[in-house]
Design an enzyme around this catalytic site. Structure first.
Site, PDB file in Angstrom:
ATOM      1  N   ASP A 215       5.652 -36.146  69.368  1.00  0.00           N
ATOM      2  CA  ASP A 215       5.638 -34.729  69.738  1.00  0.00           C
ATOM      3  C   ASP A 215       7.029 -34.208  70.045  1.00  0.00           C
ATOM      4  O   ASP A 215       7.552 -33.350  69.358  1.00  0.00           O
ATOM      5  CB  ASP A 215       4.701 -34.510  70.927  1.00  0.00           C
ATOM      6  CG  ASP A 215       4.731 -33.078  71.406  1.00  0.00           C
ATOM      7  OD1 ASP A 215       4.476 -32.196  70.584  1.00  0.00           O
ATOM      8  OD2 ASP A 215       5.030 -32.851  72.583  1.00  0.00           O
ATOM      9  N   ASP A 242       7.487 -36.747  74.431  1.00  0.00           N
ATOM     10  CA  ASP A 242       8.498 -37.007  73.405  1.00  0.00           C
ATOM     11  C   ASP A 242       8.037 -38.099  72.444  1.00  0.00           C
ATOM     12  O   ASP A 242       8.272 -38.022  71.261  1.00  0.00           O
ATOM     13  CB  ASP A 242       9.815 -37.404  74.057  1.00  0.00           C
ATOM     14  CG  ASP A 242      10.477 -36.249  74.785  1.00  0.00           C
ATOM     15  OD1 ASP A 242      11.621 -35.936  74.467  1.00  0.00           O
ATOM     16  OD2 ASP A 242       9.836 -35.666  75.678  1.00  0.00           O
ATOM     17  N   TYR A 392      -0.960 -30.708  76.842  1.00  0.00           N
ATOM     18  CA  TYR A 392      -1.530 -29.805  75.848  1.00  0.00           C
ATOM     19  C   TYR A 392      -2.976 -29.499  76.218  1.00  0.00           C
ATOM     20  O   TYR A 392      -3.906 -29.805  75.467  1.00  0.00           O
ATOM     21  CB  TYR A 392      -1.442 -30.413  74.440  1.00  0.00           C
ATOM     22  CG  TYR A 392      -0.045 -30.402  73.873  1.00  0.00           C
ATOM     23  CD1 TYR A 392       0.482 -29.248  73.292  1.00  0.00           C
ATOM     24  CD2 TYR A 392       0.775 -31.524  73.957  1.00  0.00           C
ATOM     25  CE1 TYR A 392       1.766 -29.223  72.789  1.00  0.00           C
ATOM     26  CE2 TYR A 392       2.065 -31.514  73.458  1.00  0.00           C
ATOM     27  CZ  TYR A 392       2.562 -30.355  72.876  1.00  0.00           C
ATOM     28  OH  TYR A 392       3.840 -30.318  72.389  1.00  0.00           O
ATOM     29  N   GLU A 592      14.538 -27.953  74.405  1.00  0.00           N
ATOM     30  CA  GLU A 592      13.562 -28.887  73.862  1.00  0.00           C
ATOM     31  C   GLU A 592      13.307 -28.583  72.393  1.00  0.00           C
ATOM     32  O   GLU A 592      13.553 -27.478  71.905  1.00  0.00           O
ATOM     33  CB  GLU A 592      12.256 -28.805  74.640  1.00  0.00           C
ATOM     34  CG  GLU A 592      11.526 -27.480  74.483  1.00  0.00           C
ATOM     35  CD  GLU A 592      10.263 -27.394  75.321  1.00  0.00           C
ATOM     36  OE1 GLU A 592       9.987 -28.357  76.052  1.00  0.00           O
ATOM     37  OE2 GLU A 592       9.565 -26.375  75.247  1.00  0.00           O
TER      38      GLU A 592
END
Length: 625
Positions: A215, A242, A392, A592
């Site tokens: 991700d 990550d 999420y 990010e």
């Protein structure tokens, strides 16, 4: 009797006479436009475009293709409602993309059919005689007689482009970003020298779950903390995910990229990135095929624990923590994650149908069975998998199920899927498009499939809300600012919706201008003259919040040091509301990167390649007096 107003020859130059113009040509296709310049007013029109060699496919977004001759040399186009009126002496530009085998030079003609008795205020056109002629036009400083066709030669690269930025390069860099996010066994042609095999033990109850994309993004959540006398709502920041594989945002990214490949395949081909794009899409699609086990009615939706992942700042190749896997099943449903995956698998089946029919059929079969599972077991996946909620957490599933059903209808033409898609439709003006919010995609797909006016209105209202003067704020330099988390992402996603809408006949220059303005901002049209896509141009972020880029074997760069590895193509989160930005790895809000950040951006770049001339000139679709 059909009255032929004007017959003209195929041209490859920028002239103002009525004709067909070729703007770019490549092996397998070409891009161009028809310019209508009628001598009498038109109130509805039909044109015939005829080539002297077969053309496999002709696509246009401002006219309806009504028929194709059996030998694929003649195409009949009619007006859309918004461009049916062309004044006498006015101009109407009709962009098209064509697919034709090889690089054969083409010649052809365009004719406008007569419209029967003249409308009030117009005169009946005269039937041309055998000695009628078209004024000569200039071709590379030479005069070409009207009786001769101009032969086409493929231009080098993207010669003749009016683009301010090289969207093809931006698109290619974005594909490299997805290459850098790959998990599992990497292929022998891996183009990222600092990436190697990783997470080779990923599994769910012994079932192989290697592969897919990491991700790479921070998430926030709000929790209630007891202070001894009352609860206080505190926002937590998780620089996590990550190296976790979350299927919800991964599927959203795969669907958006696949949708863009379906609509703008020639953009990838023209940029020399078509095979790379197919390889890019296979990574998540292959992974989803692993995650869905129809015989067990089980779908694995996450691999890796966000908390443990947060505690490790290093390369994916050096991970040694446990990586638990989480699943949904009839007792723990997740129609959002499953539905989003269905949309990705279904569009994958569409775009791979010509490339690899066997793989396409496999994707479609998985999409259909997973859809039945999702429909029979409605629910929010992050309620079933609480380990995902902080990163999420989903707000609903009807929007994902709408996209899933719509894409299945596109792939199968089975009416039951369209009926389902309509049942999941929400008519409200959408807040945005993102990994959690697919409402604009649902509305646009329904317009694409039905041409019902209410869905077109949805799109017009959505883009109007994001464009200048709309309800969504803009930064002083012109970026639509939906939210501080991934400000570039929301603007790029709106641009993606806009270019798809134009491909579907909505919005014209207004939508294209908006889409290009957002992508141009991201690529450098801002107060810092900075490209937020890493590696594009000379001025771009050097310290993105990304572990793989920041770390070499045995050490990681300090926050003030540039990353030792360049994360080509990564789209950084974006500026603040006043166009403020600092290249600071510790500021993960603005620095990010994530798979879902790039998906809409890359697709918008592809759309801008196809529409570039029209988007730059702004009014070429309108009548010019």
């Amino acid at each position: 009797m059909i009255a032929l107003l004007i017959v003209t020859t195929l041209l490859s130059v920028n002239a103002e006479d009525q004709g067909v113009y070729i703007d770019n040509q490549w092996n397998g296709g070409f891009q161009g436009h028809v310019l209508l310049h009628p001598a009498v007013a038109l109130h509805g029109w039909t044109i015939h475009v005829k080539f002297d060699h077969p053309v496999d496919k002709l696509e246009t977004w401002v006219a309806a293709l009504t028929s194709t001759s059996s030998d694929k040399t003649e195409f009949v186009l009619t007006n859309k409602d918004y461009d049916k009126d062309v004044l006498s002496g006015g101009n109407l530009k009709i962009d098209f993309v064509a697919r034709a085998s090889g690089t054969t030079s083409l010649a052809g003609t365009v004719t406008i059919e007569g419209q029967g008795p003249p409308s009030t205020g117009t005169q009946q056109p005269n039937q041309p005689t055998g000695n009628s002629s078209v004024p000569p036009v200039s071709t590379n400083n030479s005069t070409v007689p009207p009786s001769h066709s101009v032969k086409l030669t493929p231009p080098p690269g993207v010669g003749g482009s009016k683009m301010k930025y090289d969207y093809g390069k931006a698109m290619g860099l974005s594909i490299l970003f997805y290459d850098a996010q790959r998990s599992g066994k990497l292929p022998s042609n891996n183009p990222i020298p600092w990436r190697g095999d990783s997470a080779m033990g990923d599994n769910g109850d012994g079932h192989d779950l290697t592969g897919g994309w990491y991700d790479g993004k921070n998430r926030t959540t709000c929790i209630n903390v007891w202070l001894g006398f009352r609860y206080v709502l505190i926002k937590n920041f998780f620089p996590a995910g990550d190296h976790v594989k979350f299927n919800l945002p991964m599927a959203m990214s795969a669907h958006v990229l696949g949708w863009g490949l379906e609509k703008f395949k020639d953009a990838y081909e023209h940029a020399g990135k078509l095979n790379d794009m197919y390889d890019c899409l296979r990574t998540p699609l292959d992974y989803f095929l692993k995650c869905w086990i129809p015989s067990q009615q089980t779908y694995w939706v996450q691999v890796g624990d966000g908390g443990a992942d947060h505690a490790f700042w290093g390369r994916a190749e050096d991970m040694h923590m446990g990586r638990p896997a989480y699943k949904i099943h009839p007792g723990a449903p997740g129609s959002d994650a499953a539905g989003n995956t269905v949309a990705a698998l279904a569009i994958g089946a569409v775009v791979f149908k010509e490339k690899d029919a066997g793989y396409s059929a496999k994707l479609l079969e998985a999409a259909k069975s997973l859809y039945e599972f999702a429909k029979a077991n409605p629910g929010i996946y992050s309620n079933s998998v609480p380990q995902a909620k902080a990163f999420y957490g989903s707000s609903g599933y009807t929007d994902e199920m709408c996209e899933a059903a719509a894409e299945l209808y596109k792939a199968t033409k089975d009416q039951k899927y369209l009926t389902d898609a309509k049942s999941f439709y929400d008519p409200a003006v959408a807040w945005g498009y993102s990994w959690d919010a697919k409402q604009p995609g649902c509305q646009l797909l329904l317009w694409e499939l039905t041409q019902e006016a209410k869905y077109k209105t949805n799109m017009e209202e959505f883009i109007a809300s994001y464009a200048p003067g709309g309800s969504v704020p803009m930064t002083p330099c012109g970026l639509t600012y939906r939210d501080k988390w991934g400000s570039n992402r929301y603007a790029a996603n709106a641009a993606f919706i806009a270019v798809i809408a134009v491909a579907d006949g909505i919005g014209g220059d207004k939508f294209l201008n908006y889409a290009m303005s957002q992508i141009n901002y991201i690529l450098g049209d801002n107060n810092l003259h900075l490209s937020y896509e890493i590696g594009f141009g000379n001025n771009y972020p050097k310290r993105p919040h990304h572990r793989g880029a920041a770390c070499k074997p045995g050490w990681c760069a300090a926050s003030w040091q540039d990353s030792p590895n360049i994360l080509y193509g990564g789209l950084c989160g974006g500026p603040g509301q006043n166009d403020d930005y600092q290249d600071n790895r510790d500021d993960y809000v603005k620095n990010e990167v994530a798979c879902d950040f790039n998906a809409g951006f890359q697709t918008a770049c592809a759309g801008n390649i196809i529409h570039k001339d029209k988007a730059i000139t702004m009014i070429e679709l309108l009548m010019v007096l």
